[in-house]
Design a protein around this motif. Structure first.
Motif, PDB file in Angstrom:
ATOM      1  N   LEU A  34     -32.576 -42.278 -33.272  1.00  0.00           N
ATOM      2  CA  LEU A  34     -32.854 -43.631 -32.793  1.00  0.00           C
ATOM      3  C   LEU A  34     -31.627 -44.283 -32.164  1.00  0.00           C
ATOM      4  O   LEU A  34     -31.735 -45.345 -31.554  1.00  0.00           O
ATOM      5  CB  LEU A  34     -33.369 -44.498 -33.945  1.00  0.00           C
ATOM      6  N   SER A  88     -43.700 -41.488 -33.490  1.00  0.00           N
ATOM      7  CA  SER A  88     -42.903 -42.045 -34.589  1.00  0.00           C
ATOM      8  C   SER A  88     -41.628 -42.699 -34.073  1.00  0.00           C
ATOM      9  O   SER A  88     -41.246 -43.793 -34.520  1.00  0.00           O
ATOM     10  CB  SER A  88     -42.563 -40.941 -35.595  1.00  0.00           C
ATOM     11  N   VAL A 133     -41.533 -51.448 -40.318  1.00  0.00           N
ATOM     12  CA  VAL A 133     -42.167 -50.137 -40.482  1.00  0.00           C
ATOM     13  C   VAL A 133     -41.138 -49.184 -41.085  1.00  0.00           C
ATOM     14  O   VAL A 133     -40.077 -48.965 -40.508  1.00  0.00           O
ATOM     15  CB  VAL A 133     -42.685 -49.576 -39.142  1.00  0.00           C
ATOM     16  N   ASP A 134     -41.474 -48.628 -42.240  1.00  0.00           N
ATOM     17  CA  ASP A 134     -40.597 -47.656 -42.893  1.00  0.00           C
ATOM     18  C   ASP A 134     -41.093 -46.224 -42.725  1.00  0.00           C
ATOM     19  O   ASP A 134     -40.311 -45.283 -42.821  1.00  0.00           O
ATOM     20  CB  ASP A 134     -40.482 -47.961 -44.392  1.00  0.00           C
ATOM     21  N   SER A 135     -42.417 -46.068 -42.514  1.00  0.00           N
ATOM     22  CA  SER A 135     -43.007 -44.731 -42.444  1.00  0.00           C
ATOM     23  C   SER A 135     -44.053 -44.679 -41.333  1.00  0.00           C
ATOM     24  O   SER A 135     -44.698 -45.685 -41.022  1.00  0.00           O
ATOM     25  CB  SER A 135     -43.693 -44.354 -43.767  1.00  0.00           C
ATOM     26  N   ARG A 178     -40.224 -40.602 -42.164  1.00  0.00           N
ATOM     27  CA  ARG A 178     -39.597 -41.832 -42.626  1.00  0.00           C
ATOM     28  C   ARG A 178     -38.520 -42.258 -41.627  1.00  0.00           C
ATOM     29  O   ARG A 178     -37.953 -41.427 -40.905  1.00  0.00           O
ATOM     30  CB  ARG A 178     -38.957 -41.597 -43.992  1.00  0.00           C
ATOM     31  N   ARG A 179     -38.243 -43.548 -41.599  1.00  0.00           N
ATOM     32  CA  ARG A 179     -37.240 -44.054 -40.662  1.00  0.00           C
ATOM     33  C   ARG A 179     -35.900 -43.351 -40.849  1.00  0.00           C
ATOM     34  O   ARG A 179     -35.223 -43.002 -39.876  1.00  0.00           O
ATOM     35  CB  ARG A 179     -37.077 -45.568 -40.838  1.00  0.00           C
ATOM     36  N   GLU A 180     -35.497 -43.115 -42.103  1.00  0.00           N
ATOM     37  CA  GLU A 180     -34.198 -42.483 -42.329  1.00  0.00           C
ATOM     38  C   GLU A 180     -34.163 -41.036 -41.844  1.00  0.00           C
ATOM     39  O   GLU A 180     -33.085 -40.489 -41.601  1.00  0.00           O
ATOM     40  CB  GLU A 180     -33.821 -42.550 -43.812  1.00  0.00           C
ATOM     41  N   THR A 234     -42.336 -46.007 -32.484  1.00  0.00           N
ATOM     42  CA  THR A 234     -42.737 -46.987 -33.493  1.00  0.00           C
ATOM     43  C   THR A 234     -41.528 -47.517 -34.251  1.00  0.00           C
ATOM     44  O   THR A 234     -41.364 -48.733 -34.423  1.00  0.00           O
ATOM     45  CB  THR A 234     -43.741 -46.357 -34.471  1.00  0.00           C
ATOM     46  N   PHE A 235     -40.668 -46.625 -34.717  1.00  0.00           N
ATOM     47  CA  PHE A 235     -39.481 -47.063 -35.447  1.00  0.00           C
ATOM     48  C   PHE A 235     -38.552 -47.895 -34.559  1.00  0.00           C
ATOM     49  O   PHE A 235     -37.884 -48.816 -35.037  1.00  0.00           O
ATOM     50  CB  PHE A 235     -38.722 -45.859 -36.000  1.00  0.00           C
ATOM     51  N   LYS A 236     -38.499 -47.576 -33.281  1.00  0.00           N
ATOM     52  CA  LYS A 236     -37.585 -48.276 -32.377  1.00  0.00           C
ATOM     53  C   LYS A 236     -38.084 -49.672 -32.027  1.00  0.00           C
ATOM     54  O   LYS A 236     -37.291 -50.619 -31.945  1.00  0.00           O
ATOM     55  CB  LYS A 236     -37.402 -47.451 -31.092  1.00  0.00           C
ATOM     56  N   THR A 282     -46.402 -48.856 -43.459  1.00  0.00           N
ATOM     57  CA  THR A 282     -46.668 -47.575 -42.809  1.00  0.00           C
ATOM     58  C   THR A 282     -47.638 -47.769 -41.652  1.00  0.00           C
ATOM     59  O   THR A 282     -48.645 -48.471 -41.786  1.00  0.00           O
ATOM     60  CB  THR A 282     -47.269 -46.572 -43.809  1.00  0.00           C
TER      61      THR A 282
END
Length: 289
Positions: free
Chosen positions: A231, A191, A201-203, A223-225, A194-196, A154
């Motif tokens: 994305l 967020s 990183v999941d959260s 959360r990523r999902e 960060t996910f990209k 995270t």
């Protein structure tokens, strides 16, 4: 006794065996003619197919050459962070808040990005686990349906207002739904980047600036999902505003921000787990402003 006499000027022709009559080609049987005709047909068909393929390739080449403006797929963003994992997090924290503005034109917040940890007087202690209590107010979940997530995967961002009268509070404008929506948009953008661009990183959790009295103002936990579809397309299709300010979002963009963040606003509390390691407990709903 008479002798055999060969008369001059006359030559005996040797006897030849009886020759078989020539059979003309046109007299070949039907199966042979069919076989030859089949070969000719197949050769012609292959030739036509090859000619069509060559023609199509040449045509495609001509189209590409005649369309120099044919652009590749657009990139997800015009900027991206570089370097190590923590370097990318810090670059995102430094860059994204600079676009967000107060009505005066001043910058709305600054951000600090890091792995999720509890700050003590001597060090930052990593948070082991995040526990998320469900929203049981709608009857769709039981209060004991608590989800847990790995704190080690995270990233956290803390938003801080630039007011001088209270630590990290936003002092220029009064708390409002419009101001909190802009803060939520900023949390969403942090967020997404960060996910990209940050591995493992999941959260992402974004802590909102406190009130002028120093009270907690909640957090946005994603959360990523939750953002998988977003994305896969350029970020400016989702968040087109270049300089988002309080009350400035167009209806479509405002709707997307609300849809993606409304169910994920939480009050938060740090605590110690049974083993003494820090944990983070998230509970809906949270106040905002």
């Amino acid at each position: 006794m008479a002798e055999d006499v060969t008369l001059p000027g006359r030559v005996e022709q040797p006897r030849r065996e009886e020759e078989a009559p020539l059979v003309p080609l046109v007299g070949a049987d039907r199966s042979e003619r069919a076989r030859l005709t089949s070969y000719r047909f197949r050769f012609g068909l292959v030739y036509l197919i090859l000619a069509a393929l060559v023609g199509a390739a040449v045509g495609s080449f001509i189209v590409l050459v005649s369309r120099p403006d044919l652009a590749p797929e657009p990139s997800w963003s015009s900027w991206q962070p570089e370097g190590s994992r923590i370097a990318r997090v810090r670059q995102i924290a430094d860059r994204i808040p600079t676009s967000y503005r107060l009505p005066s034109g001043d910058q709305l917040t600054v951000a600090r990005g890091s792995d999720l940890a509890v700050r003590t007087e001597t060090e930052d202690v990593p948070v082991d686990t995040i526990y998320v209590r469900p929203d049981a107010s709608r009857g769709q979940a039981e209060e004991n349906d608590i989800a847990s997530y790995d704190g080690g995967r995270t990233v956290s961002y803390g938003l801080c207002g630039l007011g001088t009268s209270a630590q990290c509070a936003i002092t220029e404008t009064a708390p409002s739904d419009e101001r909190f929506t802009i803060l939520r948009r900023q949390a969403l953008e942090l967020s997404l980047y960060t996910f990209k661009y940050v591995d493992d990183v999941d959260s992402v959790i974004v802590f909102m600036p406190p009130t002028t009295k120093g009270e907690s103002n909640g957090s946005v936990f994603l959360r990523r999902e939750n953002l998988a579809a977003e994305l896969d397309r350029p970020i400016r299709q989702l968040l087109p505003s270049q300089l988002p300010a309080v009350g400035s979002l167009q209806e479509a963009e405002l709707g997307r921000v609300i849809r993606l963040t409304e169910p994920r606003i939480y009050a938060y509390q740090f605590d110690a787990g049974p083993d003494g390691k820090p944990i983070l407990v998230l509970s809906p709903p949270a106040a905002g402003g």
